[in-house]
Design a protein around this motif. Structure first.
Motif, PDB file in Angstrom:
ATOM      1  N   GLU A  45       1.245  -8.758 -14.018  1.00 14.13           N
ATOM      2  CA  GLU A  45       0.185  -9.761 -13.953  1.00 14.13           C
ATOM      3  C   GLU A  45      -0.676  -9.556 -12.712  1.00 14.13           C
ATOM      4  O   GLU A  45      -1.906  -9.562 -12.787  1.00 14.13           O
ATOM      5  CB  GLU A  45       0.788 -11.164 -13.944  1.00 14.13           C
ATOM      6  CG  GLU A  45      -0.243 -12.264 -13.910  1.00 14.13           C
ATOM      7  CD  GLU A  45       0.375 -13.647 -13.856  1.00 14.13           C
ATOM      8  OE1 GLU A  45      -0.384 -14.589 -13.579  1.00 14.13           O
ATOM      9  OE2 GLU A  45       1.596 -13.789 -14.066  1.00 14.13           O
ATOM     10  N   VAL A  46      -0.048  -9.348 -11.570  1.00 13.42           N
ATOM     11  CA  VAL A  46      -0.785  -9.119 -10.322  1.00 13.42           C
ATOM     12  C   VAL A  46      -1.560  -7.810 -10.408  1.00 13.42           C
ATOM     13  O   VAL A  46      -2.721  -7.733 -10.003  1.00 13.42           O
ATOM     14  CB  VAL A  46       0.167  -9.132  -9.098  1.00 13.42           C
ATOM     15  CG1 VAL A  46      -0.533  -8.646  -7.853  1.00 13.42           C
ATOM     16  CG2 VAL A  46       0.720 -10.525  -8.889  1.00 13.42           C
ATOM     17  N   ALA A  47      -0.949  -6.781 -10.973  1.00 16.30           N
ATOM     18  CA  ALA A  47      -1.626  -5.490 -11.120  1.00 16.30           C
ATOM     19  C   ALA A  47      -2.881  -5.614 -11.981  1.00 16.30           C
ATOM     20  O   ALA A  47      -3.932  -5.059 -11.646  1.00 16.30           O
ATOM     21  CB  ALA A  47      -0.677  -4.461 -11.715  1.00 16.30           C
ATOM     22  N   SER A  48      -2.789  -6.356 -13.078  1.00 16.65           N
ATOM     23  CA  SER A  48      -3.955  -6.510 -13.947  1.00 16.65           C
ATOM     24  C   SER A  48      -5.046  -7.341 -13.278  1.00 16.65           C
ATOM     25  O   SER A  48      -6.235  -7.059 -13.441  1.00 16.65           O
ATOM     26  CB  SER A  48      -3.563  -7.106 -15.299  1.00 16.65           C
ATOM     27  OG  SER A  48      -3.081  -8.415 -15.152  1.00 16.65           O
ATOM     28  N   VAL A  90       0.849  -1.183   0.000  1.00 17.89           N
ATOM     29  CA  VAL A  90       0.000   0.000   0.000  1.00 17.89           C
ATOM     30  C   VAL A  90       0.889   1.239   0.000  1.00 17.89           C
ATOM     31  O   VAL A  90       1.768   1.378   0.845  1.00 17.89           O
ATOM     32  CB  VAL A  90      -0.939   0.019   1.232  1.00 17.89           C
ATOM     33  CG1 VAL A  90      -1.715   1.326   1.310  1.00 17.89           C
ATOM     34  CG2 VAL A  90      -1.882  -1.170   1.204  1.00 17.89           C
ATOM     35  N   LEU A  91       0.665   2.111  -0.970  1.00 14.83           N
ATOM     36  CA  LEU A  91       1.415   3.367  -1.042  1.00 14.83           C
ATOM     37  C   LEU A  91       0.678   4.493  -0.330  1.00 14.83           C
ATOM     38  O   LEU A  91       1.281   5.270   0.399  1.00 14.83           O
ATOM     39  CB  LEU A  91       1.645   3.770  -2.502  1.00 14.83           C
ATOM     40  CG  LEU A  91       2.588   2.913  -3.316  1.00 14.83           C
ATOM     41  CD1 LEU A  91       2.657   3.415  -4.748  1.00 14.83           C
ATOM     42  CD2 LEU A  91       3.970   2.900  -2.695  1.00 14.83           C
ATOM     43  N   CYS A 135       2.811  -2.467  -7.262  1.00 14.50           N
ATOM     44  CA  CYS A 135       2.885  -3.880  -7.649  1.00 14.50           C
ATOM     45  C   CYS A 135       4.228  -4.171  -8.303  1.00 14.50           C
ATOM     46  O   CYS A 135       4.706  -3.389  -9.128  1.00 14.50           O
ATOM     47  CB  CYS A 135       1.777  -4.214  -8.643  1.00 14.50           C
ATOM     48  SG  CYS A 135       0.120  -4.035  -7.996  1.00 14.50           S
ATOM     49  N   LEU A 136       4.810  -5.292  -7.949  1.00 17.31           N
ATOM     50  CA  LEU A 136       6.071  -5.713  -8.552  1.00 17.31           C
ATOM     51  C   LEU A 136       5.852  -6.578  -9.786  1.00 17.31           C
ATOM     52  O   LEU A 136       6.816  -6.993 -10.425  1.00 17.31           O
ATOM     53  CB  LEU A 136       6.915  -6.480  -7.531  1.00 17.31           C
ATOM     54  CG  LEU A 136       7.389  -5.683  -6.326  1.00 17.31           C
ATOM     55  CD1 LEU A 136       8.145  -6.583  -5.357  1.00 17.31           C
ATOM     56  CD2 LEU A 136       8.256  -4.518  -6.760  1.00 17.31           C
ATOM     57  N   GLU A 159       0.159   0.776  -9.421  1.00 20.84           N
ATOM     58  CA  GLU A 159       1.366   1.260 -10.075  1.00 20.84           C
ATOM     59  C   GLU A 159       2.334   0.094 -10.187  1.00 20.84           C
ATOM     60  O   GLU A 159       2.548  -0.626  -9.223  1.00 20.84           O
ATOM     61  CB  GLU A 159       2.026   2.374  -9.259  1.00 20.84           C
ATOM     62  CG  GLU A 159       1.263   3.657  -9.265  1.00 20.84           C
ATOM     63  CD  GLU A 159       2.031   4.782  -8.562  1.00 20.84           C
ATOM     64  OE1 GLU A 159       3.189   4.562  -8.170  1.00 20.84           O
ATOM     65  OE2 GLU A 159       1.463   5.856  -8.441  1.00 20.84           O
ATOM     66  N   VAL A 160       2.894  -0.069 -11.380  1.00 19.66           N
ATOM     67  CA  VAL A 160       3.848  -1.156 -11.600  1.00 19.66           C
ATOM     68  C   VAL A 160       5.242  -0.586 -11.672  1.00 19.66           C
ATOM     69  O   VAL A 160       5.502   0.442 -12.203  1.00 19.66           O
ATOM     70  CB  VAL A 160       3.525  -1.923 -12.894  1.00 19.66           C
ATOM     71  CG1 VAL A 160       4.490  -3.073 -13.091  1.00 19.66           C
ATOM     72  CG2 VAL A 160       2.107  -2.442 -12.857  1.00 19.66           C
TER      73      VAL A 160
END
Length: 105
Positions: A73-76, A57-58, A69-70, A104-105
């Protein structure tokens, strides 16, 4: 004994006292920012695998939860399931305070 003193005798749940104190001192924004960050990994992990290791969390401001997100795939996946995640987060918080998730990636 003074009746005013007796009216305050007893125990109260800490959640109720914290919530009441946050309202009293106009700290609700900070309180829900803390609670949202605290519940993020637990709630989101139920929907997307790898959230715990790949997200952080930012910020949480004006109902928008900003997540780093690093992994694209997880971000989408978070974006696709955001309505469900938002509903579950608000359930965990006990109040509808999260309205959008920005990744944000």
């Amino acid at each position: 004994m003074n009746s005013k003193i007796n009216s305050h005798v007893g125990f109260a749940k800490i959640d109720k006292m914290i919530n009441k104190t946050a309202k009293q001192y106009h700290l609700e924004t900070a309180y829900y920012k803390y609670k949202t960050a605290k519940h993020w990994h637990t709630v989101a992990e139920a929907f997307v695998d790898g959230v715990k290791e790949l997200t952080q969390v930012l910020d949480f401001k004006n109902g928008v939860l900003k997540i780093a997100c690093l992994s694209r795939e997880v971000a989408s996946k978070i974006t696709l399931l955001s309505k469900r995640i938002i509903f579950a987060l608000n359930q965990a918080l006990g109040k509808a305070v999260v309205f959008a998730i920005y990744t944000e990636v």
